[in-house]
Design a protein around this motif. Structure first.
Motif, PDB file in Angstrom:
ATOM      1  N   UNK A   1       0.847  -1.188   0.000  1.00  0.00           N
ATOM      2  CA  UNK A   1       0.000   0.000   0.000  1.00  0.00           C
ATOM      3  C   UNK A   1       0.883   1.239   0.000  1.00  0.00           C
ATOM      4  N   UNK A   2       0.391   2.303  -0.594  1.00  0.00           N
ATOM      5  CA  UNK A   2       1.110   3.575  -0.586  1.00  0.00           C
ATOM      6  C   UNK A   2       0.891   4.249   0.760  1.00  0.00           C
ATOM      7  N   UNK A   3       1.965   4.628   1.406  1.00  0.00           N
ATOM      8  CA  UNK A   3       1.873   5.345   2.673  1.00  0.00           C
ATOM      9  C   UNK A   3       1.487   6.788   2.372  1.00  0.00           C
ATOM     10  N   UNK A   4       0.335   7.214   2.889  1.00  0.00           N
ATOM     11  CA  UNK A   4      -0.127   8.587   2.676  1.00  0.00           C
ATOM     12  C   UNK A   4       0.290   9.502   3.812  1.00  0.00           C
ATOM     13  N   UNK A   5       0.206   8.988   5.047  1.00  0.00           N
ATOM     14  CA  UNK A   5       0.544   9.806   6.211  1.00  0.00           C
ATOM     15  C   UNK A   5       0.774   8.908   7.413  1.00  0.00           C
ATOM     16  N   UNK A   6       1.632   9.383   8.314  1.00  0.00           N
ATOM     17  CA  UNK A   6       1.870   8.717   9.592  1.00  0.00           C
ATOM     18  C   UNK A   6       2.233   9.811  10.588  1.00  0.00           C
ATOM     19  N   UNK A   7       1.295  10.120  11.484  1.00  0.00           N
ATOM     20  CA  UNK A   7       1.533  11.192  12.458  1.00  0.00           C
ATOM     21  C   UNK A   7       2.021  10.666  13.804  1.00  0.00           C
ATOM     22  N   UNK A   8       2.364   9.377  13.834  1.00  0.00           N
ATOM     23  CA  UNK A   8       2.817   8.769  15.075  1.00  0.00           C
ATOM     24  C   UNK A   8       1.711   8.041  15.810  1.00  0.00           C
ATOM     25  N   UNK A   9       0.462   8.395  15.524  1.00  0.00           N
ATOM     26  CA  UNK A   9      -0.691   7.716  16.118  1.00  0.00           C
ATOM     27  C   UNK A   9      -1.527   7.033  15.042  1.00  0.00           C
ATOM     28  N   UNK A  10      -1.860   7.797  13.991  1.00  0.00           N
ATOM     29  CA  UNK A  10      -2.660   7.256  12.889  1.00  0.00           C
ATOM     30  C   UNK A  10      -1.792   7.110  11.653  1.00  0.00           C
TER      31      UNK A  10
ATOM     32  N   UNK B   1      -4.834   2.958  13.614  1.00  0.00           N
ATOM     33  CA  UNK B   1      -4.361   3.681  14.793  1.00  0.00           C
ATOM     34  C   UNK B   1      -3.504   2.771  15.661  1.00  0.00           C
ATOM     35  N   UNK B   2      -2.484   3.356  16.246  1.00  0.00           N
ATOM     36  CA  UNK B   2      -1.633   2.629  17.185  1.00  0.00           C
ATOM     37  C   UNK B   2      -2.262   2.563  18.572  1.00  0.00           C
ATOM     38  N   UNK B   3      -3.285   3.377  18.817  1.00  0.00           N
ATOM     39  CA  UNK B   3      -3.893   3.444  20.150  1.00  0.00           C
ATOM     40  C   UNK B   3      -5.394   3.149  20.157  1.00  0.00           C
ATOM     41  N   UNK B   4      -5.931   2.658  19.051  1.00  0.00           N
ATOM     42  CA  UNK B   4      -7.364   2.328  18.974  1.00  0.00           C
ATOM     43  C   UNK B   4      -7.529   0.907  18.459  1.00  0.00           C
ATOM     44  N   UNK B   5      -8.654   0.329  18.796  1.00  0.00           N
ATOM     45  CA  UNK B   5      -8.920  -1.071  18.484  1.00  0.00           C
ATOM     46  C   UNK B   5      -9.736  -1.231  17.207  1.00  0.00           C
ATOM     47  N   UNK B   6      -9.428  -0.429  16.183  1.00  0.00           N
ATOM     48  CA  UNK B   6     -10.129  -0.557  14.911  1.00  0.00           C
ATOM     49  C   UNK B   6      -9.348   0.121  13.794  1.00  0.00           C
ATOM     50  N   UNK B   7      -9.785  -0.189  12.571  1.00  0.00           N
ATOM     51  CA  UNK B   7      -9.319   0.521  11.382  1.00  0.00           C
ATOM     52  C   UNK B   7     -10.562   0.910  10.580  1.00  0.00           C
ATOM     53  N   UNK B   8     -10.433   1.985   9.809  1.00  0.00           N
ATOM     54  CA  UNK B   8     -11.539   2.464   8.980  1.00  0.00           C
ATOM     55  C   UNK B   8     -11.031   2.546   7.550  1.00  0.00           C
TER      56      UNK B   8
END
Length: 172
Positions: free
Chosen positions: A34-43, A74-81
């Motif tokens: 997959x192409x990495x669009x963004x990574x802010x450290x959490x999402x 998310x690195x801190x949530x129990x789901x993906x959207x």
């Protein structure tokens, strides 16, 4: 944001590629680039074409070759959207997976699928909780009660957002 958008967190010349790995019951269910669009450290947000084999018809939506998934983990949530669009960029809807928080390292994004899912149609009028029977049969409630409780809470949170302010509040 498109894959060509300027983002200071991304390498010059366009997005990097990461390998998305979905694990279920201790086994790799699917992996795809997959192409990495963004990574802010959490999402972490990535974009990839439909990685399944052929067409997957759920009755209320079809995933098919040409569909494009913009996925948010998310690195801190129990789901993906996952925002699902046709090849012509028409929004089909959002598919949400209840997972353990994402683990990202060395060009890999790994999530463990916990069976529970939520579908939200493009217009937001069709919100469906999916696979609750699979979740019950998984035995997670007995083997890891804390994870099972977190998974149910995550599904409830997504459902409430979808029926209220909308999933866009997570993605903005």
């Amino acid at each position: 944001m498109s894959a060509n958008s300027a983002d200071p967190a991304l390498p010059a010349g366009g997005p990097a590629t990461v390998e998305v790995v979905l694990v279920k019951a201790g086994r790799t269910k699917i992996r795809y680039p997959a192409a990495l669009l963004a990574d802010d450290g959490t999402r972490v947000s990535v974009r990839a074409p439909w990685a399944g084999e052929g067409v997957r018809d759920f009755g209320f939506v079809r995933f098919e070759p040409g569909d494009v998934f913009t996925e948010h983990y998310w690195r801190d949530r129990w789901y993906s959207v996952k925002e699902v669009r046709t090849s012509a960029r028409t929004l089909k809807g959002h598919y949400c997976d209840v997972t353990r928080p994402a683990e990202v390292s060395a060009g890999r994004l790994v999530v463990e699928d916990l069976d529970l899912d939520l579908w939200v149609s493009a217009d937001g009028t069709d919100v469906r909780r999916l696979d609750e029977d699979e979740f019950a049969a998984s035995g997670l409630s007995a083997t890891d009660p804390a994870a099972a409780a977190a998974a149910v809470a995550a599904l409830d949170e997504l459902d409430a957002l979808a029926r209220g302010a909308g999933l866009v509040t997570l993605l903005g």
